[in-house]
Scaffold this motif. Structure first.
Motif, PDB file in Angstrom:
ATOM      1  N   VAL A 123       0.859  -1.180   0.000  1.00 11.98           N
ATOM      2  CA  VAL A 123       0.000   0.000   0.000  1.00 11.98           C
ATOM      3  C   VAL A 123       0.897   1.232   0.000  1.00 11.98           C
ATOM      4  O   VAL A 123       1.848   1.324   0.780  1.00 11.98           O
ATOM      5  N   TYR A 124       0.583   2.177  -0.867  1.00 12.63           N
ATOM      6  CA  TYR A 124       1.363   3.406  -1.007  1.00 12.63           C
ATOM      7  C   TYR A 124       0.429   4.601  -0.905  1.00 12.63           C
ATOM      8  O   TYR A 124      -0.759   4.503  -1.203  1.00 12.63           O
ATOM      9  N   THR A 125       0.987   5.741  -0.523  1.00 12.90           N
ATOM     10  CA  THR A 125       0.248   6.999  -0.488  1.00 12.90           C
ATOM     11  C   THR A 125       0.918   7.966  -1.449  1.00 12.90           C
ATOM     12  O   THR A 125       2.121   8.216  -1.352  1.00 12.90           O
ATOM     13  N   PHE A 126       0.143   8.479  -2.389  1.00 17.54           N
ATOM     14  CA  PHE A 126       0.621   9.463  -3.355  1.00 17.54           C
ATOM     15  C   PHE A 126       0.104  10.816  -2.902  1.00 17.54           C
ATOM     16  O   PHE A 126      -1.064  10.965  -2.568  1.00 17.54           O
ATOM     17  N   ARG A 127       0.981  11.831  -2.883  1.00 14.41           N
ATOM     18  CA  ARG A 127       0.588  13.164  -2.428  1.00 14.41           C
ATOM     19  C   ARG A 127       1.046  14.211  -3.438  1.00 14.41           C
ATOM     20  O   ARG A 127       2.176  14.168  -3.910  1.00 14.41           O
ATOM     21  N   VAL A 128       0.142  15.128  -3.759  1.00 15.09           N
ATOM     22  CA  VAL A 128       0.451  16.285  -4.607  1.00 15.09           C
ATOM     23  C   VAL A 128       0.270  17.524  -3.753  1.00 15.09           C
ATOM     24  O   VAL A 128      -0.782  17.714  -3.142  1.00 15.09           O
ATOM     25  N   GLN A 129       1.286  18.376  -3.703  1.00 19.96           N
ATOM     26  CA  GLN A 129       1.246  19.623  -2.931  1.00 19.96           C
ATOM     27  C   GLN A 129       1.308  20.797  -3.898  1.00 19.96           C
ATOM     28  O   GLN A 129       2.218  20.882  -4.717  1.00 19.96           O
ATOM     29  N   ILE A 130       0.297  21.695  -3.820  1.00 22.25           N
ATOM     30  CA  ILE A 130       0.245  22.905  -4.643  1.00 22.25           C
ATOM     31  C   ILE A 130       0.023  24.060  -3.675  1.00 22.25           C
ATOM     32  O   ILE A 130      -1.103  24.294  -3.236  1.00 22.25           O
ATOM     33  N   GLY A 131       1.099  24.735  -3.309  1.00 27.78           N
ATOM     34  CA  GLY A 131       0.978  25.773  -2.285  1.00 27.78           C
ATOM     35  C   GLY A 131       0.481  25.153  -0.998  1.00 27.78           C
ATOM     36  O   GLY A 131       1.047  24.190  -0.499  1.00 27.78           O
TER      37      GLY A 131
END
Length: 76
Positions: A57-65
């Protein structure tokens, strides 16, 4: 995740922004992948090929500001 290992993520970039940062963590919380990129305001897509990753199991994260999107991946 499809058997070919390709994953597509959709996310929105607000007007006035273009930079985003992506990270992938394994189930132990260890950083497996990270990338800085730019996109256009509105709907964006990123595609990754993670066929070499171990099952888990993996967690993908996108940070925009200050905005953050998260998605869980289950690789079998």
């Amino acid at each position: 995740v499809p058997s070919d290992g390709r994953v597509i993520f959709d996310f929105y970039i607000p007007v006035g922004s273009s930079q985003y940062h992506t990270e992938l963590f394994n189930s132990a919380g260890q950083l497996v992948h990270q990338e800085d990129a730019t996109g256009q305001p509105g709907l964006n897509q990123v595609q990754y090929n993670w066929e070499r990753l171990a099952t888990g199991v993996y967690t993908f994260r996108v940070q925009i500001g200050a905005v953050q999107y998260k998605k869980r991946l289950v690789l079998q």
